[in-house]
Design a protein around this motif. Structure first.
Motif, PDB file in Angstrom:
ATOM      1  N   MET A 152     -38.086 -17.861 -18.979  1.00  0.00           N
ATOM      2  CA  MET A 152     -39.018 -18.968 -18.110  1.00  0.00           C
ATOM      3  C   MET A 152     -38.846 -19.436 -16.973  1.00  0.00           C
ATOM      4  SD  MET A 152     -37.926 -23.160 -19.831  1.00  0.00           S
ATOM      5  CE  MET A 152     -37.613 -22.466 -21.652  1.00  0.00           C
ATOM      6  N   ARG A 153     -40.198 -19.488 -16.110  1.00  0.00           N
ATOM      7  CA  ARG A 153     -40.689 -19.311 -14.810  1.00  0.00           C
ATOM      8  C   ARG A 153     -40.513 -20.236 -14.725  1.00  0.00           C
ATOM      9  NH1 ARG A 153     -43.516 -16.061 -18.094  1.00  0.00           N
ATOM     10  NH2 ARG A 153     -45.231 -17.412 -18.351  1.00  0.00           N
ATOM     11  N   LEU A 154     -40.256 -20.193 -13.042  1.00  0.00           N
ATOM     12  CA  LEU A 154     -39.671 -21.553 -11.876  1.00  0.00           C
ATOM     13  C   LEU A 154     -40.585 -21.276 -10.789  1.00  0.00           C
ATOM     14  CD1 LEU A 154     -38.384 -24.250 -11.215  1.00  0.00           C
ATOM     15  CD2 LEU A 154     -36.232 -22.393 -10.491  1.00  0.00           C
ATOM     16  N   LEU A 155     -41.521 -22.043 -10.421  1.00  0.00           N
ATOM     17  CA  LEU A 155     -42.180 -21.942  -8.900  1.00  0.00           C
ATOM     18  C   LEU A 155     -41.654 -23.013  -8.414  1.00  0.00           C
ATOM     19  CD1 LEU A 155     -44.453 -20.111  -6.982  1.00  0.00           C
ATOM     20  CD2 LEU A 155     -45.754 -22.274  -8.312  1.00  0.00           C
ATOM     21  N   ILE A 156     -41.343 -22.890  -7.396  1.00  0.00           N
ATOM     22  CA  ILE A 156     -40.688 -23.471  -6.222  1.00  0.00           C
ATOM     23  C   ILE A 156     -42.050 -23.436  -5.098  1.00  0.00           C
ATOM     24  CG2 ILE A 156     -39.053 -23.818  -4.136  1.00  0.00           C
ATOM     25  CD1 ILE A 156     -37.250 -22.285  -6.154  1.00  0.00           C
ATOM     26  N   VAL A 157     -42.914 -24.628  -4.481  1.00  0.00           N
ATOM     27  CA  VAL A 157     -43.703 -24.995  -3.833  1.00  0.00           C
ATOM     28  C   VAL A 157     -43.138 -25.740  -2.081  1.00  0.00           C
ATOM     29  CG1 VAL A 157     -46.120 -25.601  -3.168  1.00  0.00           C
ATOM     30  CG2 VAL A 157     -45.082 -24.594  -5.587  1.00  0.00           C
ATOM     31  N   ASP A 158     -42.917 -25.013  -1.015  1.00  0.00           N
ATOM     32  CA  ASP A 158     -42.366 -26.216   0.227  1.00  0.00           C
ATOM     33  C   ASP A 158     -43.208 -25.557   1.067  1.00  0.00           C
ATOM     34  OD1 ASP A 158     -40.637 -27.522   2.097  1.00  0.00           O
ATOM     35  OD2 ASP A 158     -39.630 -28.661   0.368  1.00  0.00           O
ATOM     36  N   ASP A 159     -43.465 -26.401   1.986  1.00  0.00           N
ATOM     37  CA  ASP A 159     -44.084 -25.960   3.751  1.00  0.00           C
ATOM     38  C   ASP A 159     -43.175 -25.319   4.275  1.00  0.00           C
ATOM     39  OD1 ASP A 159     -43.702 -28.672   3.808  1.00  0.00           O
ATOM     40  OD2 ASP A 159     -45.258 -29.039   5.043  1.00  0.00           O
ATOM     41  N   GLU A 160     -42.245 -26.164   3.903  1.00  0.00           N
ATOM     42  CA  GLU A 160     -40.283 -25.223   5.625  1.00  0.00           C
ATOM     43  C   GLU A 160     -40.199 -24.520   4.653  1.00  0.00           C
ATOM     44  OE1 GLU A 160     -38.088 -28.535   6.610  1.00  0.00           O
ATOM     45  OE2 GLU A 160     -39.067 -29.755   5.161  1.00  0.00           O
TER      46      GLU A 160
END
Length: 525
Positions: free
Chosen positions: A1-9
């Motif tokens: 199961m795949r997790l994508l984390i998105v944050d500009d920091e």
């Protein structure tokens, strides 16, 4: 199961990706994205199942990313990352279909719980969509229950998932070294009651990852696991300990395991489960993280009933309305039971029941002594079978405290005479000093004055009352206790058994032995 984390920091996104060992949770972590725009360009190819995104970023916001992502991947689970100032904004996001939110200050275990909840929802949706997969899973659970838990090996052919490396029939052994297996029963704790099922789900998944060849199955509030033993069986407990420590560290929980007997043949796996179940019953009596059936199988049982001196002490504490001494007395009794190398769950439970019964007998006697026999029905003593020692200690205290409160609240209603208090004191103990001087001191009267009041209120002298009370108790003990006549005499306060026997016959018309024989002959079998 795949997790994508998105944050500009960069600190946030790399920290979230690295601080948690995602692969041990069954999660594949994709390279974090620095913006919503980057995430959207990658999502079609990488197809994450879970999206964890900051709510405010340079360029498109996390809500806009979630909206576009759900159009592209309708089954996507979206978790919003929010600062404290964005709290109301995060609530709005949830109303718009976002799965959940996390504060950026959340602890790793809170992040793990939220992602595991998303994983569980996805798994359930996959199962619902795949009827065939659901039927296979249900069939596997049914076969596990039939073969391992119920031992119904005649119900059909051996399940394929149990056959690897084991003898299916006992007569097919070829002399080649066979893989041994054994059953573990695990108890997981440390999460809130509402998250207990999720914790068991996570532990079940991780067991199959960290223990090669393991087959795990959830049963109510525990986990049944069939494990494969290495050729060097002495190493297994060490290996198991390391595996459980890894799971504990990652999930921030505690795990304990009871181990059944090993076996080579599938037909014997139920015996391994049965012995693991017997060992599991000791989880409240042992402090070990891992213990085997062999460690407890020879125990014969410890103390099952209170001694008369202990019951006397308990009665005195309850009469004194001393909650601190009651706490200490319970702690010392349970510590004594726990230190007994022969203690079993049955003997431990029996002794606690004996304490409860002693407390109830005390209340009946003392309430009768002050002329109040309209007692409410006692609450049954029915602790949770999975309760640990600390919980049982607290339950026992609250039960006894309730009995103590019932008596003293009645004492506070209306007038209770000095004679009634004296009788209550004498009834509360068994073999303590019940001389006139001692009892008078307990009710703060001069012995001569108490003697006069006693004769006036009861119609008998203090000495005659004490004799009648002791003979009455002796009569009860002769019927319900296997104690010898000499022991009954001593417990009743008479060191000279011949004098006791003459006194007993004077009051009952029978010797103690004749009374017991006659009473038992009328007792229903």
């Amino acid at each position: 199961m795949r997790l994508l984390i998105v944050d500009d920091e960069v600190i946030i996104r790399t920290g979230l990706a690295s601080v948690i060992t995602w692969h041990e949770l069954g999660i594949e972590i994709l390279p974090p994205a620095a913006s919503a725009e980057e995430a959207l360009t990658r999502m079609a190819d990488e197809r994450p199942h879970i999206l964890m995104t900051d709510i405010r970023m340079t360029g498109r916001t996390g809500l806009e990313l979630a909206e576009e992502g759900l159009k592209l991947l309708p089954e996507l689970e979206v978790i919003i990352l929010s600062g404290y100032d964005d709290f109301s904004y995060a609530q709005q996001a949830i109303r718009q279909g976002v799965t959940d939110y996390l504060l950026k200050t959340s602890k790793p275990e809170e992040i793990i719980k939220t992602v595991l909840q998303a994983k569980q929802r996805i798994t359930e949706r996959w199962a619902e969509k795949s009827r065939e997969g659901q039927l296979l899973r249900e069939n596997r659970q049914r076969l596990f229950t039939e073969w391992i838990i119920n031992g119904d090996v005649e119900s059909g052919p051996c399940p394929v998932f149990l056959q690897q490396g084991m003898n299916v029939q006992s007569d097919c052994y070829s002399g080649k070294e066979q893989i041994q297996r054994q059953v573990l029963i695990l108890k997981a704790a440390g999460w809130s009651r509402s998250s207990a099922a999720l914790l068991n789900f996570a532990v079940q998944n991780m067991l199959e990852d960290v223990l090669p060849g393991a087959i795990a199955h959830m049963q109510k509030n525990r986990i049944i696991c069939v494990v494969q033993l290495p050729l060097n069986k002495q190493e297994f407990q060490f290996t198991l300990g390391i595996a459980l420590n890894r799971i504990e560290q990652l999930l921030k929980c505690t795990l304990r395991a009871a181990v059944g007997l090993p076996c080579r043949e599938i037909d014997h796996l139920h015996e391994s489960y049965r012995t693991a179940s017997m060992a599991y019953r000791y989880h409240g009596l042992l402090e070990d993280k891992i213990w085997k059936y062999e460690d407890v199988m020879h125990r014969k049982g410890g103390k099952t009933v209170l001694h008369h001196e202990e019951e006397t002490t308990l009665g005195t504490i309850l009469l004194d309305n001393d909650s601190i001494m009651l706490t200490t007395w319970i702690q010392e009794l349970i510590a004594e039971l726990m230190l007994d190398p022969e203690v079993t769950p049955e003997s431990f439970d029996a002794c606690l029941h004996s304490v409860v019964n002693a407390g109830q007998r005390w209340l009946i006697r003392t309430m009768r002594a002050i002329g109040r026999e309209d007692l409410e029905r006692f609450e049954p003593w029915m602790p949770d079978p999975d309760a640990v020692v600390g919980e049982l200690r607290d339950l026992l205290f609250h039960h006894l405290y309730g009995l103590m409160y019932a008596y003293h609240s009645q004492m506070g209603q209306g007038r209770t005479t000095h004679v009634q208090k004296a009788i209550a004191y004498m009834e509360s103990g068994l073999a303590q000093d019940i001389s006139l001087q001692h009892v008078a001191g307990q009710v703060h009267l001069h012995p001569g004055h108490l003697s006069e009041l006693f004769k006036k209120e009861t119609g008998v002298t203090f000495g005659d009352f004490v004799t009648e009370m002791r003979i009455r108790r002796a009569m009860d003990m002769l019927v319900v206790s296997p104690a010898k006549v000499s022991e009954v005499a001593a417990i009743s306060g008479y060191e000279d058994v011949k004098y006791f026997s003459r006194l007993f016959k004077k009051h009952t018309g029978k010797t103690p032995s004749e009374y017991r024989e006659e009473a038992l002959s009328y007792k229903p079998s």
